[in-house]
Design a protein around this motif. Structure first.
Motif, PDB file in Angstrom:
ATOM      1  N   LYS A 183      37.985 -22.420  29.973  1.00  0.00           N
ATOM      2  CA  LYS A 183      36.633 -22.192  29.450  1.00  0.00           C
ATOM      3  C   LYS A 183      36.261 -23.251  28.419  1.00  0.00           C
ATOM      4  O   LYS A 183      35.083 -23.459  28.127  1.00  0.00           O
ATOM      5  CB  LYS A 183      36.544 -20.802  28.820  1.00  0.00           C
ATOM      6  CG  LYS A 183      36.834 -19.654  29.769  1.00  0.00           C
ATOM      7  CD  LYS A 183      35.810 -19.589  30.892  1.00  0.00           C
ATOM      8  CE  LYS A 183      35.951 -18.322  31.727  1.00  0.00           C
ATOM      9  NZ  LYS A 183      37.226 -18.276  32.465  1.00  0.00           N
ATOM     10  N   ARG A 184      37.280 -23.902  27.880  1.00  0.00           N
ATOM     11  CA  ARG A 184      37.067 -24.908  26.834  1.00  0.00           C
ATOM     12  C   ARG A 184      38.110 -25.999  26.982  1.00  0.00           C
ATOM     13  O   ARG A 184      39.248 -25.713  27.379  1.00  0.00           O
ATOM     14  CB  ARG A 184      37.183 -24.235  25.464  1.00  0.00           C
ATOM     15  CG  ARG A 184      37.143 -25.172  24.259  1.00  0.00           C
ATOM     16  CD  ARG A 184      37.325 -24.356  22.993  1.00  0.00           C
ATOM     17  NE  ARG A 184      37.752 -25.163  21.860  1.00  0.00           N
ATOM     18  CZ  ARG A 184      38.440 -24.693  20.822  1.00  0.00           C
ATOM     19  NH1 ARG A 184      38.782 -23.415  20.784  1.00  0.00           N
ATOM     20  NH2 ARG A 184      38.787 -25.495  19.835  1.00  0.00           N
TER      21      ARG A 184
ATOM     22  N   THR B 217      45.787 -15.145  25.187  1.00  0.00           N
ATOM     23  CA  THR B 217      45.302 -16.459  24.778  1.00  0.00           C
ATOM     24  C   THR B 217      46.162 -17.529  25.450  1.00  0.00           C
ATOM     25  O   THR B 217      47.387 -17.443  25.417  1.00  0.00           O
ATOM     26  CB  THR B 217      45.394 -16.605  23.252  1.00  0.00           C
ATOM     27  OG1 THR B 217      44.682 -15.536  22.635  1.00  0.00           O
ATOM     28  CG2 THR B 217      44.812 -17.941  22.800  1.00  0.00           C
TER      29      THR B 217
ATOM     30  N   GLU C  49      41.026 -16.769  24.252  1.00  0.00           N
ATOM     31  CA  GLU C  49      40.470 -18.004  24.814  1.00  0.00           C
ATOM     32  C   GLU C  49      41.423 -18.598  25.850  1.00  0.00           C
ATOM     33  O   GLU C  49      42.640 -18.409  25.786  1.00  0.00           O
ATOM     34  CB  GLU C  49      40.224 -19.044  23.724  1.00  0.00           C
ATOM     35  CG  GLU C  49      38.908 -18.912  23.001  1.00  0.00           C
ATOM     36  CD  GLU C  49      38.515 -20.190  22.276  1.00  0.00           C
ATOM     37  OE1 GLU C  49      37.647 -20.931  22.791  1.00  0.00           O
ATOM     38  OE2 GLU C  49      39.072 -20.451  21.192  1.00  0.00           O
TER      39      GLU C  49
END
Length: 260
Positions: free
Chosen positions: A206-207, A190, A28
């Motif tokens: 992305k988040r 990550t 992520e």
């Protein structure tokens, strides 16, 4: 990769992290945003074991952080601080080689493989051309890439960054974020990155996790988190949020002060 379970932390009796919980999956790219004093840097220090939580639990790859030695943790997670103070005039190559420390035994010196990895990371971050230059002789943008190269030399699975572009001009801000994007997409690294720049965070992460006075105020995609309502409630300002014509990411623009 990371699991944070209801952690709390206080400085001199003042609660600065208050019941924070979230997970970060392998691969992520997550941004942590929020006003000054919302607990962003403290959170990174807790995740990197610089500080210990008063309560709650942090797990790295399923293992409680208290059971992970500092050297083992450095082989999993690399940290890029907001400012890196180098007191002695080491060369760029020497700085990057320092990232190999977690892989060296007691009183051991670097071997051929350590030099090979350092050279590879200097090429990855585009600093190999001044490997023999003193760190005191490179620009701010170049220095930040050197520090990222040092972090990469640890061969970590994850990287934590605290406002890595805070003192850089717009070109170097974009260069650093493009590098992080490439590391995330090509190496599946990550990344958890603290940022004050909402638009850069929206463009590359992305988040987003929005902190407010030590608590998670919102957690989701940039479009879900960066709403006029969330920003007004947490930052105390009125904003307009529009869509970037090329990337589709949200763009935050100031409107009028809340209550004006």
């Amino acid at each position: 990769m990371l699991e944070v379970q209801n952690i709390a932390f206080s400085y001199d009796g003042v609660r600065v992290i208050d019941g924070v919980s979230f997970r970060v999956e392998d691969g992520e790219f997550v941004g942590v945003i929020g006003p000054n004093g919302s607990g962003k840097t403290t959170l990174l220090k807790l995740l990197s074991k610089v500080l210990g939580a008063d309560s709650g639990n942090i797990k790295i790859k399923g293992k409680e952080i208290s059971r992970i030695s500092n050297k083992e943790l450095a082989r999993i997670i690399a940290v890029v601080p907001q400012e890196s103070h180098v007191l002695f005039p080491f060369t760029v190559r020497e700085i990057v080689l320092m990232g190999r420390y977690p892989h060296l035994g007691a009183l051991a010196f670097e071997h051929r493989e350590d030099f090979r990895i350092a050279e590879e990371m200097m090429r990855t971050t585009d600093v190999a051309q001044f490997a023999d230059r003193l760190i005191t002789e490179v620009s701010g943008g170049e220095k930040q890439r050197v520090i990222i190269a040092r972090a990469l030399a640890q061969e970590p699975a994850a990287m934590l960054l605290d406002e890595p572009t805070a003192f850089l001009d717009i070109k170097h801000q974009i260069d650093v974020h493009e590098l992080l994007k490439a590391l995330n997409e090509k190496r599946r690294m990550t990344i958890l990155c603290v940022s004050h720049d909402l638009n850069l965070a929206a463009r590359y992460c992305k988040r987003l996790i929005l902190l407010d006075r030590g608590r998670v105020a919102a957690d989701g995609t940039p479009r879900e988190v960066l709403t006029p309502e969330n920003i007004s409630r947490v930052f105390g300002v009125n904003v307009l949020v529009q869509q970037h014509p090329h990337t589709g990411s949200p763009i935050v623009m100031p409107d009028t002060p809340a209550g004006a």
